[in-house]
Write a protein that holds these residues in place. Structure first.
Motif, mmCIF file in Angstrom:
data_model
loop_
_atom_site.group_PDB
_atom_site.id
_atom_site.type_symbol
_atom_site.label_atom_id
_atom_site.label_comp_id
_atom_site.label_asym_id
_atom_site.label_seq_id
_atom_site.Cartn_x
_atom_site.Cartn_y
_atom_site.Cartn_z
ATOM 1 N N GLY A 145 0.822 -1.207 0.000
ATOM 2 C CA GLY A 145 0.000 0.000 0.000
ATOM 3 C C GLY A 145 0.854 1.252 0.000
ATOM 4 N N ARG A 146 0.351 2.273 -0.666
ATOM 5 C CA ARG A 146 1.007 3.586 -0.666
ATOM 6 C C ARG A 146 -0.076 4.627 -0.384
ATOM 7 N NH1 ARG A 146 4.450 0.479 -0.340
ATOM 8 N NH2 ARG A 146 6.330 0.183 -1.599
ATOM 9 N N ILE A 147 0.096 5.356 0.723
ATOM 10 C CA ILE A 147 -0.880 6.379 1.103
ATOM 11 C C ILE A 147 -0.194 7.740 1.113
ATOM 12 C CG2 ILE A 147 -2.418 7.223 2.926
ATOM 13 C CD1 ILE A 147 -2.840 4.285 3.777
ATOM 14 N N VAL A 148 -0.820 8.693 0.439
ATOM 15 C CA VAL A 148 -0.300 10.063 0.423
ATOM 16 C C VAL A 148 -1.316 10.971 1.102
ATOM 17 C CG1 VAL A 148 0.540 11.977 -1.002
ATOM 18 C CG2 VAL A 148 0.885 9.604 -1.768
ATOM 19 N N ARG A 189 3.422 2.099 2.940
ATOM 20 C CA ARG A 189 4.219 3.316 3.177
ATOM 21 C C ARG A 189 3.305 4.523 3.142
ATOM 22 N NH1 ARG A 189 9.404 1.685 -0.672
ATOM 23 N NH2 ARG A 189 9.621 -0.429 0.189
ATOM 24 N N VAL A 190 3.481 5.384 4.137
ATOM 25 C CA VAL A 190 2.573 6.517 4.304
ATOM 26 C C VAL A 190 3.392 7.797 4.372
ATOM 27 C CG1 VAL A 190 0.621 7.399 5.635
ATOM 28 C CG2 VAL A 190 1.130 4.955 5.686
ATOM 29 N N ASN A 191 3.059 8.747 3.519
ATOM 30 C CA ASN A 191 3.795 10.002 3.430
ATOM 31 C C ASN A 191 2.836 11.171 3.324
ATOM 32 O OD1 ASN A 191 6.765 9.073 3.012
ATOM 33 N ND2 ASN A 191 5.601 7.795 1.581
ATOM 34 N N ALA A 192 3.377 12.379 3.386
ATOM 35 C CA ALA A 192 2.537 13.577 3.265
ATOM 36 C C ALA A 192 3.145 14.547 2.259
ATOM 37 C CB ALA A 192 2.389 14.249 4.629
ATOM 38 N N LEU A 193 2.269 15.207 1.544
ATOM 39 C CA LEU A 193 2.659 16.196 0.540
ATOM 40 C C LEU A 193 2.157 17.561 0.985
ATOM 41 C CD1 LEU A 193 3.617 16.962 -2.352
ATOM 42 C CD2 LEU A 193 1.392 16.187 -3.183
ATOM 43 N N ALA A 194 3.047 18.550 0.976
ATOM 44 C CA ALA A 194 2.646 19.932 1.291
ATOM 45 C C ALA A 194 2.762 20.756 0.015
ATOM 46 C CB ALA A 194 3.538 20.517 2.392
ATOM 47 N N PRO A 195 1.644 20.915 -0.716
ATOM 48 C CA PRO A 195 1.715 21.591 -2.014
ATOM 49 C C PRO A 195 1.559 23.105 -1.912
ATOM 50 C CG PRO A 195 -0.445 20.565 -1.722
ATOM 51 C CD PRO A 195 0.295 20.421 -0.421
ATOM 52 N N THR A 196 2.256 23.825 -2.781
ATOM 53 C CA THR A 196 1.968 25.234 -3.000
ATOM 54 C C THR A 196 1.489 25.315 -4.438
ATOM 55 O OG1 THR A 196 3.797 25.838 -1.539
ATOM 56 C CG2 THR A 196 2.878 27.586 -2.894
ATOM 57 N N ALA A 197 0.198 25.507 -4.627
ATOM 58 C CA ALA A 197 -0.350 25.469 -5.979
ATOM 59 C C ALA A 197 -1.517 26.428 -6.116
ATOM 60 C CB ALA A 197 -0.811 24.054 -6.312
ATOM 61 N N THR A 235 7.651 10.635 5.313
ATOM 62 C CA THR A 235 8.323 11.802 4.764
ATOM 63 C C THR A 235 7.289 12.889 4.457
ATOM 64 O OG1 THR A 235 10.070 10.452 3.813
ATOM 65 C CG2 THR A 235 9.742 12.610 2.824
ATOM 66 N N VAL A 236 7.617 14.130 4.817
ATOM 67 C CA VAL A 236 6.782 15.263 4.426
ATOM 68 C C VAL A 236 7.512 15.984 3.299
ATOM 69 C CG1 VAL A 236 5.667 17.410 5.147
ATOM 70 C CG2 VAL A 236 5.906 15.541 6.788
ATOM 71 N N LEU A 237 7.010 15.841 2.076
ATOM 72 C CA LEU A 237 7.603 16.523 0.922
ATOM 73 C C LEU A 237 6.826 17.788 0.636
ATOM 74 C CD1 LEU A 237 8.554 14.120 -2.034
ATOM 75 C CD2 LEU A 237 10.057 15.286 -0.423
#
Length: 302
Positions: A145-148, A189-197, A235-237
């Motif tokens: 599994g991949r969770i964003v 694997r669980v990660n987070a995305l911090a977008p500027t959009a 990871t927080v990208l």
């Protein structure tokens, strides 16, 4: 070696427009079968129609991809479970979950109605938790599994007028921290995305030339990396305008002061030493903070 999603099944929430739409299109273009979820409401969460999700599905199909539309509100756990079942029934598995759905109810905290605080937390935090919970048994069973999660600079660092949104967004990082630990043994694997959009949610916040630089497409590479087989975990990208960074919640070395009567005064006097960032670390779990403190206490006793 290209980043390929052949044979993978992805669910993207809030994918009827903006960033979610770009996520869905990119995953499909690279071979994933995509369930496009969108309530189809306004930015503040009111209303709802499946047409936004269906339009993205039509776009994916026109390009030769496979997709299905879903109009569930992520705040409704039964509807979310049915959404996951829809993907399982169609394609037999769910490999990727991108928690992107969100709303805004911006106001300074002094003027904010608590119902608006609760609703924003409900959509962002409970919505992500509902989706994670619904896909979790399937990911455990298939050992993959991949969770964003979608966090935000507002959650990480604050922003005037967004107390509700910031609280909900940093809460997703907290959810990620524990789920990545619990999912490790099952290759989740669980990660987070911090977008500027520049999307419907942010178009009022930036001037026009800046909006052009902050196209949502430029955030997508970070999502693809976090959703891929080769993804990191915990990871927080951060991503925007073609730049990529990582955000960390760190722990300073700190000092041991013991438990004497004058510790409050000592702490006040030496606070700069406590907050000194040289040698700070990123603990691998919450327990690491306690271990560090117990270690210092035992060393002081010795």
């Amino acid at each position: 070696m290209g980043i390929d999603f052949q044979g993978r099944v992805a669910i993207v929430t809030g994918a009827g427009g903006g960033l979610g739409r770009q996520h869905a299109l990119a995953l499909a273009k690279r071979g994933a079968k995509v369930l496009v979820n969108d309530l189809g409401g306004a930015v503040d969460g009111s209303g709802g129609t499946v047409t936004a999700a269906q339009a993205v599905v039509d776009e994916i199909r026109a390009a030769g991809g496979e997709a299905l539309a879903n109009g569930a509100s992520v705040t409704d756990f039964a509807a979310v479970e049915a959404m996951v079942q829809q993907a399982i029934d169609a394609w037999g598995r769910v490999d990727i979950l991108v928690n992107n759905a969100g709303i805004l109810r911006d106001k300074s905290f002094a003027k904010m109605d608590m119902a608006d605080f609760r609703l924003v937390v409900d959509v962002h935090l409970m919505g992500a938790a509902h989706c994670c919970k619904a896909v979790w048994p399937h990911m455990v069973a298939q050992q993959y599994g991949r969770i964003v999660m979608t966090t935000s600079s507002t959650g990480l660092y604050g922003n005037f007028g967004q107390a509700n949104y910031g609280a909900a967004k940093l809460a997703q990082v907290g959810l990620m921290q524990t789920l990545s630990i619990e999912g490790a043994k099952n290759n989740i694997r669980v990660n987070a995305l911090a977008p500027t959009a520049a999307t419907r949610m942010t178009e009022d916040l930036f001037p026009k030339d800046m909006l052009d630089a902050l196209r949502p497409e430029s955030v997508v590479p970070a999502m693809l990396v976090l959703a891929h087989e080769s993804a990191p975990t915990r990871t927080v990208l951060c991503a925007g305008g073609g730049s990529f960074e990582a955000a960390h919640i760190t722990l300073t070395q700190g000092i041991h002061l013991g438990t004497g009567a004058d510790v409050p005064e000592q702490l006040a006097a030496r606070l700069a030493e406590v907050t000194e960032r040289a040698g700070e670390q990123v603990p691998q779990s919450g327990a690491a903070q306690g271990t560090s403190e117990i270690g210092k206490a035992m060393a002081a006793r010795a």
